[in-house]
Design an enzyme around this catalytic site. Structure first.
Site, PDB file in Angstrom:
ATOM      1  N   ASP A  38     -11.826  12.115   1.946  1.00 43.64           N
ATOM      2  CA  ASP A  38     -13.112  11.569   1.496  1.00 43.64           C
ATOM      3  C   ASP A  38     -13.502  12.246   0.184  1.00 43.64           C
ATOM      4  O   ASP A  38     -13.755  13.452   0.159  1.00 43.64           O
ATOM      5  CB  ASP A  38     -14.157  11.842   2.595  1.00 43.64           C
ATOM      6  N   ASN A  40     -16.180  11.252  -1.769  1.00 49.45           N
ATOM      7  CA  ASN A  40     -17.596  11.129  -2.171  1.00 49.45           C
ATOM      8  C   ASN A  40     -18.582  11.584  -1.093  1.00 49.45           C
ATOM      9  O   ASN A  40     -19.775  11.293  -1.168  1.00 49.45           O
ATOM     10  CB  ASN A  40     -17.916   9.690  -2.608  1.00 49.45           C
ATOM     11  N   ASP A  42     -19.183  10.755   2.035  1.00 48.96           N
ATOM     12  CA  ASP A  42     -19.885   9.872   2.980  1.00 48.96           C
ATOM     13  C   ASP A  42     -19.257   9.901   4.374  1.00 48.96           C
ATOM     14  O   ASP A  42     -19.628   9.119   5.250  1.00 48.96           O
ATOM     15  CB  ASP A  42     -19.949   8.424   2.440  1.00 48.96           C
ATOM     16  N   ASP A  46     -11.361   7.537   1.235  1.00 53.25           N
ATOM     17  CA  ASP A  46     -11.443   6.486   0.214  1.00 53.25           C
ATOM     18  C   ASP A  46     -10.249   6.560  -0.733  1.00 53.25           C
ATOM     19  O   ASP A  46      -9.412   7.459  -0.637  1.00 53.25           O
ATOM     20  CB  ASP A  46     -12.779   6.582  -0.552  1.00 53.25           C
ATOM     21  N   ASP A 217       1.093  -7.796   8.682  1.00 57.74           N
ATOM     22  CA  ASP A 217       0.462  -7.487   9.969  1.00 57.74           C
ATOM     23  C   ASP A 217       0.721  -8.574  11.008  1.00 57.74           C
ATOM     24  O   ASP A 217       0.643  -9.766  10.703  1.00 57.74           O
ATOM     25  CB  ASP A 217      -1.055  -7.357   9.734  1.00 57.74           C
ATOM     26  N   GLU A 284       5.591  -6.628  10.708  1.00 58.26           N
ATOM     27  CA  GLU A 284       5.233  -5.991  11.982  1.00 58.26           C
ATOM     28  C   GLU A 284       5.595  -6.983  13.083  1.00 58.26           C
ATOM     29  O   GLU A 284       5.021  -8.068  13.146  1.00 58.26           O
ATOM     30  CB  GLU A 284       3.743  -5.653  12.047  1.00 58.26           C
TER      31      GLU A 284
HETATM   32  C1  BGC Z   1      -2.702  -3.543  13.501  1.00 59.28           C
HETATM   33  C2  BGC Z   1      -3.862  -3.164  14.349  1.00 59.28           C
HETATM   34  C3  BGC Z   1      -4.842  -4.310  14.345  1.00 59.28           C
HETATM   35  C4  BGC Z   1      -4.155  -5.632  14.713  1.00 59.28           C
HETATM   36  C5  BGC Z   1      -4.981  -6.794  14.365  1.00 59.28           C
HETATM   37  C6  BGC Z   1      -2.116  -4.690  14.294  1.00 59.28           C
HETATM   38  O1  BGC Z   1      -0.888  -4.852  14.453  1.00 59.28           O
HETATM   39  O2  BGC Z   1      -1.762  -2.517  13.312  1.00 59.28           O
HETATM   40  O3  BGC Z   1      -4.473  -1.972  13.960  1.00 59.28           O
HETATM   41  O4  BGC Z   1      -5.865  -4.062  15.258  1.00 59.28           O
HETATM   42  O5  BGC Z   1      -2.942  -5.799  14.037  1.00 59.28           O
HETATM   43  O6  BGC Z   1      -4.993  -6.976  12.982  1.00 59.28           O
END
Ligand code: BGC
Length: 550
Positions: A38, A40, A42, A46, A217, A284
């Protein structure tokens, strides 16, 4: 007496020496931006914080970074619910901070792979706001909408990964919308050509800004069955253990994910990235047939470069299991390339998950980093893994994660802030009174600064090991063939033209002696403490051995 090592016919017969593209055999360091640094005050990490720590990242000997989402988001799923794919969320900084971070990474020779969330957006994304207005709005078909059944119930039996039905009724449209994760994460309709074009344009926009690729993802989730057929029940089987407590794993995901229409879309992605130099697309993939899907998504020059394998993120910890998972991947003829990981922001940290007798042990975490990055494939190390961080226990009142995760208590335990300096407030992560999650006291004691000064630390082990492996082409690109050694030992050879290495790792807290084929010269032991005597190697608790055919 030690038996001579039998030369097993390699079960894995289809591999060839891999190409020299940067991502093959590379090690990527996963940064979860909320918890890295972090700048800044908060309480939330970041982009400027990341830039400040790039010399540290470089010092690890990794080739690049996988950066989890930092885009504009209401943070219902901490950034995996994107409300503007080209915007930086103000908690993380600005576009200028992002450009600076990219430039500084490249100056140090680090590649940057960013997350792209294709399956769903946030419900606050203007596309969804338009889509839910009515059935004739411009983006009406950009999400997955379906009428209720005659009795008002959801269109089919599909479930959300995070629990409950995957359908949410929207009174405005008088229809259900589909969400495989939170209801704040409506699924995009990737069957729609305009949606595909928009997502590709987003990827192009980031490539033009200088990123080196994408971690894609939840890829198998992206396309659903057009007829919305019910998933079949998955009968519980012995050994299913904990996972079957979750109703999601009581269905075969035959219709809600992994549909063949995904392939042409992935080819378009690859064709786009081929217009840029040195790109990496890492999928993924987690579904009913992860190995098959991974191979399908990454086999050949028109498909993705690699996929992120979930096999080693489980509770299973045995040499037989690890061997089986790697052998399964290479058992058939293909050109696909795996990526392995032991920890990430969704899984219990490996130091705790695989701890023998529930006692995390730095000898084990060292051996695991060496084993992971010695397998054929690329590897991902999650921030803090290089410090040997354990899974944190977060008291219920401090929990943040809305997803159920693999523990049933959420994923916060692996997402606590990086401990930089144990002597500072919040271990140097933030100047605020507290971080968004606390830094556990046991992590403060493992902070980077103190490990930096200890030549035998996990941190310095990781640095030395990752630098050393780069000098061995066999570890980067070579074929892999497992050897029978001992039930507690993972042993294999890696080979390229001109170099053959024998690698052995003792997964157990006891001493094990294994045979060593004649002709191996012992290499740097990295403090993994193996002792050779004639044709045998003694591996102490969590020890490791590297030998080179002389
Ligand atoms: C990500 C998760 C996320 C999910 C929905 C996954 O495979 O690694 O962190 O909650 O996708 O986007």
């Amino acid at each position: 007496m030690v038996m001579a090592m039998t030369a097993q016919p390699a079960k894995i017969s289809t591999q060839k020496e891999a190409g020299t593209e940067w991502w093959r055999g590379a090690v990527l360091y996963q940064i979860y931006p909320r918890s890295f640094m972090d700048s800044n005050g908060d309480g939330i990490g970041d982009l400027k914080g990341i830039t400040q720590k790039l010399d540290y990242v470089k010092s690890l000997g990794v080739d690049g970074v996988w950066l989890s989402p930092f885009f504009t988001s209401p943070m219902a799923d901490f950034g995996y619910d994107v409300a503007d794919y080209k915007g930086i969320d103000p908690i993380f900084g600005t576009l200028a901070d992002c450009d600076e971070m990219i430039t500084e990474m490249h100056k140090r020779g680090l590649k940057l792979v960013i997350d792209i969330v294709l399956n769903h957006s946030s419900d606050k994304h203007p596309w969804f706001i338009d889509s839910r207005k009515d059935k004739t709005s411009a983006k009406a078909d950009w999400y997955v909408w379906a009428d209720p059944k005659a009795d008002g119930s959801p269109p089919n039996n599909w479930l959300s990964v995070f629990g409950g039905s995957a359908w949410e009724f929207d009174p405005g449209r008088g229809q259900y919308y589909y969400h495989q994760f939170l209801k704040q994460q409506p699924d995009l309709n990737i069957r729609n050509a305009e949606v595909q074009e928009e997502l590709l344009a987003t990827a192009k926009w980031w490539l033009d800004r200088g990123v080196d690729g994408f971690r894609m993802d939840a890829l198998p989730h992206c396309i659903h069955d057009a007829q919305l057929r019910d998933n079949p029940a998955r009968p519980l089987s012995k050994g299913d253990g904990k996972s079957t407590i979750h109703p999601y794993s009581m269905q075969w995901h035959k219709y809600d994910k992994t549909q063949p229409e995904m392939i042409p879309f992935l080819k378009k992605f690859r064709a786009l990235t081929d217009q840029y130099k040195d790109c990496m697309l890492v999928a993924e993939v987690n579904d009913d047939k992860t190995v098959e899907t991974t191979i399908e998504y990454t086999n050949g020059p028109e498909m993705l470069h690699t996929a992120y394998d979930f096999s080693l993120l489980t509770h299973e910890y045995s040499s037989a299991y690890l061997r089986r998972k790697v052998e399964e991947f290479f058992a058939t003829e293909h050109d696909a390339w795996p990526s392995w990981a032991l920890s990430n922001h969704d899984s219990i940290r490996v130091a705790t998950r695989w701890a023998a007798n529930d006692k995390p042990d730095v000898r084990q975490t060292k051996m695991l980093v060496a084993m992971l990055t010695s397998l054929r494939g690329s590897s991902f190390i999650y921030q803090g893994e290089e410090l040997g961080l354990t899974e944190a226990e977060i008291p219920p009142e401090k929990r943040q994660d809305p997803g159920i995760g693999s523990t049933g208590t959420g994923r916060d335990g692996c997402r606590t802030p990086m401990p930089w300096n144990g002597a500072e407030k919040n271990a140097g992560f933030t100047a605020a009174n507290g971080g968004w999650l606390p830094v556990p006291a046991e992590h403060a004691a493992m902070a980077a600064m103190s490990q930096n000064n200890d030549p035998n630390s996990m941190l310095n082990f990781t640095r030395h090991f990752l630098q050393w492996r780069k000098q061995h082409a066999a570890l980067l690109r070579g074929t892999i063939a497992f050897e029978d050694a001992d039930k507690n030992v993972v042993a294999f050879t890696r080979e390229v033209a001109g170099e053959k290495l024998f690698c052995a790792f003792n997964l157990s807290p006891g001493t094990v002696t294994i045979p060593l084929e004649a002709g191996y010269v012992t290499l740097d032991g990295h403090g993994l403490a193996a002792k050779t005597q004639g044709q045998s190697v003694e591996l102490p608790a969590f020890g490791g051995y590297f030998g080179k055919k002389g």
